[in-house]
Design an enzyme around this catalytic site. Structure first.
Site, PDB file in Angstrom:
ATOM      1  N   SER A 167      25.161 -17.687 -17.827  1.00 13.46           N
ATOM      2  CA  SER A 167      23.986 -18.296 -17.199  1.00 13.46           C
ATOM      3  C   SER A 167      24.348 -18.827 -15.818  1.00 13.46           C
ATOM      4  CB  SER A 167      23.493 -19.462 -18.047  1.00 13.46           C
ATOM      5  OG  SER A 167      22.543 -20.234 -17.346  1.00 13.46           O
ATOM      6  N   TYR A 187      24.810 -27.216 -23.309  1.00 15.66           N
ATOM      7  CA  TYR A 187      24.513 -25.786 -23.148  1.00 15.66           C
ATOM      8  C   TYR A 187      25.271 -25.216 -21.945  1.00 15.66           C
ATOM      9  CZ  TYR A 187      21.703 -21.706 -21.684  1.00 15.66           C
ATOM     10  OH  TYR A 187      21.293 -20.463 -21.272  1.00 15.66           O
TER      11      TYR A 187
END
Ligand code: NAD
Ligand code: MG
Length: 343
Positions: free
Chosen positions: A235, A248
């Site tokens: 990400s 995360y």
């Protein structure tokens, strides 16, 4: 030797510049001719313009989006607007003919876009997802089978190491082998303060995003032959973490560096390992607690493109990394972020 002489290289540069200047000088004349209405010429006009040139700013939905929230893990079919996974637009050209792929989180979002594209490129595809996502998984299976490819549906929770082993075994058994592994499933729970992140949440995020990738990859490697590929979904958060998703983001950093290390380790087996680092994409992950509900109407607005990505916009990257065309790429991270952050 003459090739390397400074004089010769300078001549080549100057020659190149002259060519560039010449082209620049000619451009207005051509434009005048084209606009002169005198017939003939007209090369700069509509006839020669690429038919498929599209403005990426206008092609897909832009904020504001309607407020919405679903219980996790959510369904793509209940999002408004519906995400575009390439259902009607992705066209294959046989780049993965006969390959066998396993995609975690292949029911929706980025994983679904990869699943549709892989099938249209000629691959048989197994997808893993949670039982609550069966309706989304069935939609994907229909699309894969419509291409005449095999779809294998394997629901189950990848936080369980034994299930991860069974998942890989079943996928390889039903597909007749395994050439492509896409570790894509993830958990993302927004919390404004670290004080609100419980040990249970931290554990769940790391189990889903990092441990499962480790377990599934370990089970898959012994089944893979030279030419096989592993693609992990990292990400933009691995490079520029959102302050409300620090657990995360830490898993996405771990995925990025795991990818680079494993690539070195597997290079001499002919197995390539790469990762994709998306920016904001319009998927169920975001409308099921991945972002605060109040932030969703403006989702993606902060990027230079001013909109979120749609899953289909990543399909080509997942295809490229799985195909022979990227045969010298390993240990790399491919960003697609709308212009912010990334590798
Ligand atoms: P998504 O909700 O469509 O996909 C995530 C999938 O993870 C779910 O469909 C679910 O099947 C699976 N999953 C979660 N927990 C699981 C578990 N315990 N067992 C089995 N499956 C489980 O959302 P998405 O955005 O397409 O996510 C795909 C990947 O893209 C994730 O790795 C995510 O981190 C990454 N990503 C997404 C964005 C974004 O903005 N959407 C940005 C960067 C990276
Ligand atoms: Mg899903």
């Amino acid at each position: 030797m003459d090739k390397d002489s400074p004089d010769k290289s300078r001549r080549m540069v100057i020659g190149g510049m002259a060519g560039g200047l010449l082209a620049g000088a000619m451009a207005p004349a051509m434009a005048q001719n084209a606009g002169g209405g005198g017939g003939g010429g007209g090369g700069a006009g509509g006839a020669a313009a690429p038919a498929t040139l599209q403005n990426p700013l206008n092609e897909y939905p832009r904020p504001p989006f309607p407020e919405q929230q679903q219980p996790w893990p959510g369904l793509a079919s209940k999002m408004n607007p519906l995400p575009d996974h390439g259902e009607t637009s992705y066209r294959g050209s046989g780049r993965l003919r006969g390959r066998r792929a396993l995609i975690t989180g292949g029911d929706s979002g980025i994983g679904r876009a990869a699943a549709i594209a892989y099938a249209r490129e000629g691959a048989d595809v197994a997808i893993n997802y949670l039982p609550a996502e069966e309706p989304d998984a069935q939609d994907v299976a229909k699309l894969i089978r419509a291409e005449g490819r095999k779809a294998v549906l394997i629901p189950g929770d990848i936080k369980d190491e034994n299930f991860c082993k069974r998942l890989v075994e079943q996928a390889a058994r039903e597909l007749g082998g395994l050439d492509i592994l896409v570790n894509n499933a993830a958990r993302q729970v927004s919390q404004d303060s670290i004080l609100d992140i419980t040990t249970a949440q931290f554990d769940e995020t790391f189990k889903t995003n990092v441990y499962a990738m480790f377990w599934i990859t370990k089970a898959a490697i012994p089944l893979m032959k030279p030419g096989a590929t592993i693609i992990n979904t990292s990400s933009v958060n691995a490079y520029d973490p959102g302050q409300n998703i620090i657990d995360y983001a830490a898993t996405k950093g771990a995925i990025m560096i795991f990818t680079k290390g494993l690539a070195k380790q597997l290079a001499d087996k002919g197995i390539r390992v790469n990762a994709v680092a998306p920016g904001p994409f319009w998927t169920p992950l975001q409308v099921t607690g991945g972002q605060p509900a109040k932030k969703l109407p403006a989702f993606g607005k902060e990027t230079p493109m001013g909109r979120p990505g749609q899953p289909v916009e990543l399909a080509g990257v997942y295809v490229l990394l799985a195909s022979n065309e990227s045969s010298y790429a390993t240990g790399q991270v491919y960003g697609e972020t709308g212009g912010h952050g990334g590798p």
